[in-house]
Scaffold this active site. Structure first.
Site, PDB file in Angstrom:
ATOM      1  CE  LYS A 145      13.562  72.083  21.687  1.00 21.74           C
ATOM      2  NZ  LYS A 145      12.883  71.312  20.643  1.00 21.74           N
TER       3      LYS A 145
ATOM      4  N   GLY B 245       0.630  77.409  11.076  1.00 25.14           N
ATOM      5  CA  GLY B 245       0.680  76.157  11.828  1.00 25.14           C
ATOM      6  C   GLY B 245       0.574  76.432  13.309  1.00 25.14           C
TER       7      GLY B 245
ATOM      8  CB  ILE C   9       7.667  73.344  14.370  1.00 20.02           C
ATOM      9  CG1 ILE C   9       8.365  71.975  14.392  1.00 20.02           C
ATOM     10  CG2 ILE C   9       8.530  74.387  13.670  1.00 20.02           C
ATOM     11  CD1 ILE C   9       8.715  71.402  13.035  1.00 20.02           C
ATOM     12  CB  ALA C  10       3.528  76.760  15.322  1.00 24.14           C
TER      13      ALA C  10
ATOM     14  CG  HIS D   3       9.596  71.463  52.053  1.00 20.61           C
ATOM     15  ND1 HIS D   3       8.407  71.797  51.437  1.00 20.61           N
ATOM     16  CD2 HIS D   3       9.883  72.467  52.914  1.00 20.61           C
ATOM     17  CE1 HIS D   3       7.987  72.938  51.918  1.00 20.61           C
ATOM     18  NE2 HIS D   3       8.860  73.382  52.814  1.00 20.61           N
TER      19      HIS D   3
HETATM   20  C1  LIG Z   1      12.331  71.892  14.533  1.00 23.52           C
HETATM   21  C2  LIG Z   1      12.295  70.514  15.148  1.00 23.52           C
HETATM   22  C3  LIG Z   1      12.503  70.373  16.508  1.00 23.52           C
HETATM   23  C4  LIG Z   1      12.461  69.115  17.084  1.00 23.52           C
HETATM   24  N1  LIG Z   1      12.645  69.012  18.427  1.00 23.52           N
HETATM   25  C5  LIG Z   1      12.589  67.800  19.009  1.00 23.52           C
HETATM   26  C6  LIG Z   1      12.792  67.663  20.411  1.00 23.52           C
HETATM   27  O1  LIG Z   1      13.005  68.634  21.129  1.00 23.52           O
HETATM   28  N2  LIG Z   1      12.726  66.423  20.943  1.00 23.52           N
HETATM   29  C7  LIG Z   1      12.475  65.318  20.179  1.00 23.52           C
HETATM   30  O2  LIG Z   1      12.406  64.208  20.718  1.00 23.52           O
HETATM   31  N3  LIG Z   1      12.294  65.413  18.845  1.00 23.52           N
HETATM   32  C8  LIG Z   1      12.343  66.623  18.246  1.00 23.52           C
HETATM   33  N4  LIG Z   1      12.175  66.726  16.887  1.00 23.52           N
HETATM   34  C9  LIG Z   1      11.955  65.499  16.103  1.00 23.52           C
HETATM   35  C10 LIG Z   1      13.304  64.802  15.789  1.00 23.52           C
HETATM   36  O3  LIG Z   1      14.190  65.741  15.223  1.00 23.52           O
HETATM   37  C11 LIG Z   1      13.087  63.638  14.851  1.00 23.52           C
HETATM   38  O4  LIG Z   1      12.116  62.773  15.399  1.00 23.52           O
HETATM   39  C12 LIG Z   1      14.366  62.851  14.633  1.00 23.52           C
HETATM   40  O5  LIG Z   1      15.426  63.694  14.268  1.00 23.52           O
HETATM   41  C13 LIG Z   1      14.142  61.772  13.575  1.00 23.52           C
HETATM   42  O6  LIG Z   1      15.342  61.090  13.382  1.00 23.52           O
HETATM   43  P1  LIG Z   1      15.523  60.087  12.160  1.00 23.52           P
HETATM   44  O7  LIG Z   1      16.826  59.445  12.348  1.00 23.52           O
HETATM   45  O8  LIG Z   1      14.309  59.260  12.010  1.00 23.52           O
HETATM   46  O9  LIG Z   1      15.545  61.018  10.875  1.00 23.52           O
HETATM   47  P2  LIG Z   1      16.588  62.198  10.436  1.00 23.52           P
HETATM   48  O10 LIG Z   1      17.388  62.683  11.579  1.00 23.52           O
HETATM   49  O11 LIG Z   1      15.761  63.179   9.704  1.00 23.52           O
HETATM   50  O12 LIG Z   1      17.585  61.457   9.465  1.00 23.52           O
HETATM   51  C14 LIG Z   1      17.225  61.045   8.193  1.00 23.52           C
HETATM   52  C15 LIG Z   1      18.379  61.365   7.259  1.00 23.52           C
HETATM   53  O13 LIG Z   1      18.227  60.547   6.111  1.00 23.52           O
HETATM   54  C16 LIG Z   1      18.628  61.295   4.962  1.00 23.52           C
HETATM   55  N5  LIG Z   1      17.945  60.648   3.836  1.00 23.52           N
HETATM   56  C17 LIG Z   1      16.622  60.514   3.655  1.00 23.52           C
HETATM   57  N6  LIG Z   1      16.355  59.781   2.581  1.00 23.52           N
HETATM   58  C18 LIG Z   1      17.568  59.443   2.040  1.00 23.52           C
HETATM   59  C19 LIG Z   1      17.942  58.687   0.910  1.00 23.52           C
HETATM   60  N7  LIG Z   1      17.041  58.070   0.143  1.00 23.52           N
HETATM   61  N8  LIG Z   1      19.269  58.565   0.632  1.00 23.52           N
HETATM   62  C20 LIG Z   1      20.200  59.155   1.416  1.00 23.52           C
HETATM   63  N9  LIG Z   1      19.890  59.864   2.521  1.00 23.52           N
HETATM   64  C21 LIG Z   1      18.587  60.004   2.827  1.00 23.52           C
HETATM   65  C22 LIG Z   1      18.126  62.690   5.268  1.00 23.52           C
HETATM   66  O14 LIG Z   1      18.869  63.649   4.515  1.00 23.52           O
HETATM   67  C23 LIG Z   1      18.384  62.799   6.768  1.00 23.52           C
HETATM   68  O15 LIG Z   1      19.633  63.393   7.057  1.00 23.52           O
HETATM   69  C24 LIG Z   1      12.217  67.975  16.275  1.00 23.52           C
HETATM   70  C25 LIG Z   1      12.030  68.109  14.904  1.00 23.52           C
HETATM   71  C26 LIG Z   1      12.068  69.363  14.344  1.00 23.52           C
HETATM   72  C27 LIG Z   1      11.872  69.492  12.859  1.00 23.52           C
HETATM   73  N1  LIG Z   2       9.894  69.310  21.354  1.00 23.26           N
HETATM   74  C1  LIG Z   2       9.697  68.340  20.474  1.00 23.26           C
HETATM   75  O1  LIG Z   2       9.726  67.150  20.786  1.00 23.26           O
HETATM   76  C2  LIG Z   2       9.442  68.692  19.033  1.00 23.26           C
HETATM   77  C3  LIG Z   2       9.625  69.987  18.586  1.00 23.26           C
HETATM   78  C4  LIG Z   2       9.357  70.262  17.252  1.00 23.26           C
HETATM   79  C5  LIG Z   2       8.916  69.252  16.414  1.00 23.26           C
HETATM   80  N2  LIG Z   2       8.756  68.010  16.895  1.00 23.26           N
HETATM   81  C6  LIG Z   2       8.244  66.919  16.030  1.00 23.26           C
HETATM   82  O2  LIG Z   2       8.074  67.387  14.719  1.00 23.26           O
HETATM   83  C7  LIG Z   2       6.732  67.155  14.324  1.00 23.26           C
HETATM   84  C8  LIG Z   2       6.296  68.213  13.350  1.00 23.26           C
HETATM   85  O3  LIG Z   2       6.064  69.456  14.029  1.00 23.26           O
HETATM   86  P1  LIG Z   2       4.989  70.457  13.464  1.00 23.26           P
HETATM   87  O4  LIG Z   2       4.806  71.535  14.446  1.00 23.26           O
HETATM   88  O5  LIG Z   2       5.319  70.807  12.073  1.00 23.26           O
HETATM   89  O6  LIG Z   2       3.703  69.543  13.360  1.00 23.26           O
HETATM   90  P2  LIG Z   2       2.533  69.199  14.394  1.00 23.26           P
HETATM   91  O7  LIG Z   2       1.948  67.944  13.894  1.00 23.26           O
HETATM   92  O8  LIG Z   2       2.986  69.290  15.793  1.00 23.26           O
HETATM   93  O9  LIG Z   2       1.492  70.383  14.189  1.00 23.26           O
HETATM   94  C9  LIG Z   2       1.043  70.763  12.925  1.00 23.26           C
HETATM   95  C10 LIG Z   2      -0.128  71.708  13.106  1.00 23.26           C
HETATM   96  O10 LIG Z   2      -0.400  72.352  11.870  1.00 23.26           O
HETATM   97  C11 LIG Z   2      -1.805  72.344  11.652  1.00 23.26           C
HETATM   98  N3  LIG Z   2      -2.053  72.334  10.219  1.00 23.26           N
HETATM   99  C12 LIG Z   2      -2.040  71.270   9.384  1.00 23.26           C
HETATM  100  N4  LIG Z   2      -2.282  71.672   8.124  1.00 23.26           N
HETATM  101  C13 LIG Z   2      -2.451  73.017   8.162  1.00 23.26           C
HETATM  102  C14 LIG Z   2      -2.709  73.997   7.185  1.00 23.26           C
HETATM  103  N5  LIG Z   2      -2.846  73.681   5.894  1.00 23.26           N
HETATM  104  N6  LIG Z   2      -2.799  75.286   7.588  1.00 23.26           N
HETATM  105  C15 LIG Z   2      -2.649  75.623   8.885  1.00 23.26           C
HETATM  106  N7  LIG Z   2      -2.394  74.726   9.867  1.00 23.26           N
HETATM  107  C16 LIG Z   2      -2.295  73.442   9.498  1.00 23.26           C
HETATM  108  C17 LIG Z   2      -2.305  71.095  12.336  1.00 23.26           C
HETATM  109  O11 LIG Z   2      -3.652  71.271  12.694  1.00 23.26           O
HETATM  110  C18 LIG Z   2      -1.386  71.014  13.544  1.00 23.26           C
HETATM  111  O12 LIG Z   2      -1.916  71.712  14.630  1.00 23.26           O
HETATM  112  C19 LIG Z   2       5.934  67.142  15.617  1.00 23.26           C
HETATM  113  O13 LIG Z   2       4.752  66.417  15.484  1.00 23.26           O
HETATM  114  C20 LIG Z   2       6.889  66.512  16.571  1.00 23.26           C
HETATM  115  O14 LIG Z   2       6.736  65.121  16.546  1.00 23.26           O
HETATM  116  C21 LIG Z   2       8.998  67.700  18.192  1.00 23.26           C
END
Ligand SMILES: Cc1cc2nc3c(=O)[nH]c(=O)nc-3n(C[C@H](O)[C@H](O)[C@H](O)COP(=O)(O)OP(=O)(O)OC[C@H]3O[C@@H](n4cnc5c(N)ncnc54)[C@H](O)[C@@H]3O)c2cc1C
Ligand SMILES: NC(=O)c1ccc[n+]([C@@H]2O[C@H](COP(=O)([O-])OP(=O)(O)OC[C@H]3O[C@@H](n4cnc5c(N)ncnc54)[C@H](O)[C@@H]3O)[C@@H](O)[C@H]2O)c1
Length: 459
Positions: free
Chosen positions: A52, A179, A183-184, A445
């Site tokens: 963000k 994808g 994320i895409a 408004h």
């Molecule tokens: C690019 C991207 C953008 C996103 N944007 C948004 C957004 O705008 N809004 C939103 O709501 N969500 C967003 N998400 C989703 C959000 O980031 C996740 O849902 C959230 O961070 C999950 O939190 P968590 O605590 O479950 O896992 P994590 O934050 O992934 O924490 C898990 C941690 O556990 C550690 N771990 C795993 N297994 C082990 C083990 N066996 N031993 C020791 N350590 C371990 C990992 O290294 C990791 O640091 C986004 C995700 C991505 C990838």
């Molecule tokens: N703003 C946010 O809240 C935010 C931002 C980023 C990520 N996230 C979280 O992270 C998760 C993962 O994000 P993401 O974009 O990787 O997954 P996603 O589940 O949003 O989308 C994955 C897409 O990839 C496609 N796909 C699957 N296999 C494929 C293949 N082999 N070749 C081409 N396309 C394929 C699927 O059809 C789908 O449209 C999201 O579902 C979301 O929960 C949240």
């Protein structure tokens, strides 16, 4: 007697898991595991927060690109990518380091293990340091990881994921994204607005297919104006050629650029914790939990991406708060004082261009649920603020139950959608009907939320 170290509580994962051990847990002996550096999990380091911060910079660039329609001619002299990266991680890295330092030096009751935790028996963990520990209670907050197709792994083609794309040394000239989900859509906006050519490779006929079809259709239509979008390509193959990387489509066409981002979904880390030895049931790799966050193993809870189909930070945070409460009850079978997860109205937003937000049912889901519904689509361009913005793209779609006025779902595409939707989330969470929400309060408004007011009145 066993000489294994025993803890009151073990937490696996420093994302949402790091918030568990607050002052209410100060009398407990706690072990916290984080195997990766940086400390603090996905959202802080490689997810919500840095993305963000990049999106905000992209919005500034996009505003400059779009300024002519307001009678202002402006252009971007230069995008200083290195400075953008420094701004983002100059803020985030110290927070991550500070969090780790606090757990190492400022939390006397917490032992931080910077290693991989694996269950080797019920509430028994191999710390990865040569030590086996036991605990009364355990929270698995191990998160998820990017899915990488086997072909991409085997191809040897260099690729990026959200883990490293934000730290590229230079802005790619041409980014190919495999994808078509969240994320895409977000990175297409970031890199596109900052000046990269962007190609999106979508398996199916639409982008963001998980969303309401009207939103997904509009976004797909707009995306094709901004970026090079390839729809319906099925399975494609990662390739590299003449120093370029990208994919070969089924029809033989090649899409090549100077960086490849793989964003095809994320999978739970539930398969990497020795779940079977710990007695923890998995379903398709994800930990199975009940409404209290309890796994199948007594004393073991799970929260966030490792167990939740939502994969959203606000859901992980909510589940963390519920499980904190339940841990403090120090019971397992007696759930009388437990709190339960509330997953009724989970909103989500995609910070792409235009922004998107949704809560509740899509129109299709409402039909499938057998509900008699009324639907209204209101354009941003129908209200005064939309005129000010010269908006021709955004709309609000609200779905309500016909006879009761109960709001079932809301879907928005357009400027500030994640903010504009918040009153609808509130109304749904507190049971306001559409007429109550529309007429029970003033709407400033000419504020943008008048588009929501008008949509409600049109149901
Ligand atoms: C690019 C991207 C953008 C996103 N944007 C948004 C957004 O705008 N809004 C939103 O709501 N969500 C967003 N998400 C989703 C959000 O980031 C996740 O849902 C959230 O961070 C999950 O939190 P968590 O605590 O479950 O896992 P994590 O934050 O992934 O924490 C898990 C941690 O556990 C550690 N771990 C795993 N297994 C082990 C083990 N066996 N031993 C020791 N350590 C371990 C990992 O290294 C990791 O640091 C986004 C995700 C991505 C990838
Ligand atoms: N703003 C946010 O809240 C935010 C931002 C980023 C990520 N996230 C979280 O992270 C998760 C993962 O994000 P993401 O974009 O990787 O997954 P996603 O589940 O949003 O989308 C994955 C897409 O990839 C496609 N796909 C699957 N296999 C494929 C293949 N082999 N070749 C081409 N396309 C394929 C699927 O059809 C789908 O449209 C999201 O579902 C979301 O929960 C949240």
């Amino acid at each position: 007697m066993s000489d294994r170290k025993h803890f009151d509580l073990v937490v696996i994962g420093s994302g949402s898991g790091n918030s568990i051990a607050d002052e209410r847990f100060s009398d407990m002996k706690i072990a916290l595991f984080e195997e990766h550096s940086p400390f603090g999990g996905t959202c802080l380091n490689v997810g919500c927060i840095p993305t963000k911060m990049f999106v905000y910079a992209a919005e500034v660039a996009q505003t400059i690109r779009d300024s002519a329609r307001y009678g202002i001619d402006a252009s971007i002299d230069k995008v200083r990518w290195e400075d953008i990266v420094d701004r983002v991680f100059g803020r985030i890295d110290p927070i991550s380091e500070g969090g780790k330092h606090y757990r190492e030096n400022g939390s006397p009751n917490v032992t931080l293990y910077s290693s991989h935790a694996t269950f080797v028996g019920p509430r028994t963990i191999d710390t990865g340091t040569g030590e086996i520990i036991t605990a009364d209670q355990i929270v698995v907050a191990a998160g998820s990881r990017p899915i990488i197709p086997q072909q991409v792994r085997d191809s040897g083609v260099p690729y990026h994921t959200n883990d490293d794309i934000m730290r590229l040394p230079t802005l790619p000239k041409h980014l190919v994204i495999l994808g078509s989900g969240y994320i895409a859509a977000e990175f297409a906006h970031v890199f596109g607005a900052l000046g990269s050519e962007v190609s999106i490779i979508a398996r199916k006929d639409n982008l963001l297919r998980g969303l309401d079809p009207d939103i997904s259709d509009r976004f797909t239509e707009l995306a094709q104006k901004y970026w090079d979008v390839h729809l319906n390509v099925g399975e494609s193959t990662a390739i590299s050629e003449d120093g370029q990387v990208g994919v070969q489509l089924r029809d033989g066409d090649k899409v090549l650029g100077d960086a490849l981002l793989v964003a095809i979904g994320r999978e739970s880390n539930g398969d990497r914790i020795g779940a079977e030895a710990g007695g923890i049931e998995l379903d398709d790799g994800r930990i199975v939990v009940d409404e209290f966050g309890r796994t199948s193993a007594e004393g073991v809870f799970a929260i966030g991406d490792v167990s939740s189909p939502f994969q959203l930070k606000h859901v992980a945070n909510h589940e963390g708060r519920v499980v904190q409460h339940n841990l403090l009850q120090r019971t397992w079978d007696d759930t009388a004082k437990f709190q339960a997860f509330d997953h009724r109205f989970v909103p989500a937003a995609v910070f792409t261009h235009p922004q998107i937000a949704a809560v509740g049912m899509s129109e299709l889901e409402a039909h499938k649920a057998g509900l008699e519904i009324t639907v209204k689509i209101q354009n941003y361009g129908d209200v005064a603020y939309g005129w000010a913005m010269e908006d021709r793209e955004g709309f609000v779609k609200i779905i309500a139950e016909k006879k009761t006025g109960r709001i079932l779902g809301a879907h928005i595409i357009g400027d500030q959608a994640p903010t504009v939707i918040q009153p609808l989330i509130q109304a749904m969470s507190f049971g306001l009907t559409a007429p109550e929400m529309a007429r029970g309060q003033y709407w400033i408004h000419p504020g943008l939320p008048e588009v929501v007011e008008n949509a409600l009145l049109g149901l």
